[in-house]
Design a protein around this motif. Sequence first.
Motif, PDB file in Angstrom:
ATOM      1  N   ALA A 131       1.044  -1.111   0.017  1.00  0.00           N
ATOM      2  CA  ALA A 131       0.114   0.010  -0.015  1.00  0.00           C
ATOM      3  C   ALA A 131       0.943   1.235   0.100  1.00  0.00           C
ATOM      4  CB  ALA A 131      -0.983  -0.004   1.267  1.00  0.00           C
ATOM      5  N   LEU A 132       0.370   2.409  -0.433  1.00  0.00           N
ATOM      6  CA  LEU A 132       0.917   3.485  -0.543  1.00  0.00           C
ATOM      7  C   LEU A 132       1.282   3.810   0.980  1.00  0.00           C
ATOM      8  CD1 LEU A 132      -0.528   5.717  -2.893  1.00  0.00           C
ATOM      9  CD2 LEU A 132       1.678   4.940  -3.021  1.00  0.00           C
ATOM     10  N   ARG A 133       2.566   4.493   1.324  1.00  0.00           N
ATOM     11  CA  ARG A 133       2.974   4.760   2.695  1.00  0.00           C
ATOM     12  C   ARG A 133       2.246   6.138   3.108  1.00  0.00           C
ATOM     13  NH1 ARG A 133       8.785   4.914   3.688  1.00  0.00           N
ATOM     14  NH2 ARG A 133       8.342   4.750   5.959  1.00  0.00           N
ATOM     15  N   THR A 134       2.169   6.038   4.266  1.00  0.00           N
ATOM     16  CA  THR A 134       1.813   7.297   5.038  1.00  0.00           C
ATOM     17  C   THR A 134       3.235   7.921   5.546  1.00  0.00           C
ATOM     18  OG1 THR A 134       1.378   6.577   7.103  1.00  0.00           O
ATOM     19  CG2 THR A 134      -0.587   6.573   5.465  1.00  0.00           C
ATOM     20  N   ALA A 135       2.929   9.438   5.799  1.00  0.00           N
ATOM     21  CA  ALA A 135       4.243  10.135   6.412  1.00  0.00           C
ATOM     22  C   ALA A 135       4.935   9.409   7.532  1.00  0.00           C
ATOM     23  CB  ALA A 135       3.999  11.522   6.519  1.00  0.00           C
ATOM     24  N   ARG A 136       3.927   8.896   8.632  1.00  0.00           N
ATOM     25  CA  ARG A 136       4.612   8.388   9.682  1.00  0.00           C
ATOM     26  C   ARG A 136       4.565   6.971   9.786  1.00  0.00           C
ATOM     27  NH1 ARG A 136      -0.187   9.841  13.082  1.00  0.00           N
ATOM     28  NH2 ARG A 136      -1.071  10.558  11.276  1.00  0.00           N
TER      29      ARG A 136
END
Length: 167
Positions: A94-99
Amino acid sequence: MVEQFQNHITPDSQWSTYEANVQSYRGLSMSAQSLYLAVGAILLGLGDKVPFFTVFVLAMVTTWYVFFPVIFARTAVVDFHKFNFGERFSKDGALRTAREDSKLSERAYANVLGGRRLRANVASNIDMPPGQNFRTMRQTRLKLDVFIPASMTVVWCIFAVYFAVFK
């Protein structure tokens, strides 16, 4: 993990280094097949069945067990570094989130047998023009890494059938 020991190659040149490896593997594969075919043709002419079929089996194992999976995995590694998948995607594709800490690993993405679903998850999260999908086996790779080995296999099968039926 393997990734921690790869810091000696800058991120900018990692994909080109792996692409050079893929080209070397393709060349080695064709060299091996050329030698096998030359020996096979000589043995076909001599009429020696056991040595011929031994070389036939070795050629098939070399093509489909050794080189095909290695080249496929290496092309996936090229994509991993070329498109910076480790930074862009999580370990499940999945696309990573900033954290988010879980990065996609090179080894998991390039896994020939177990990485298919992961590569599909990554591909589904890549923005492509309408009607196009991201794939590891793109048109040129299909021609070089599937069609050429398959055509060599056809030549070997023709030799083997001829030898089994007419010799």
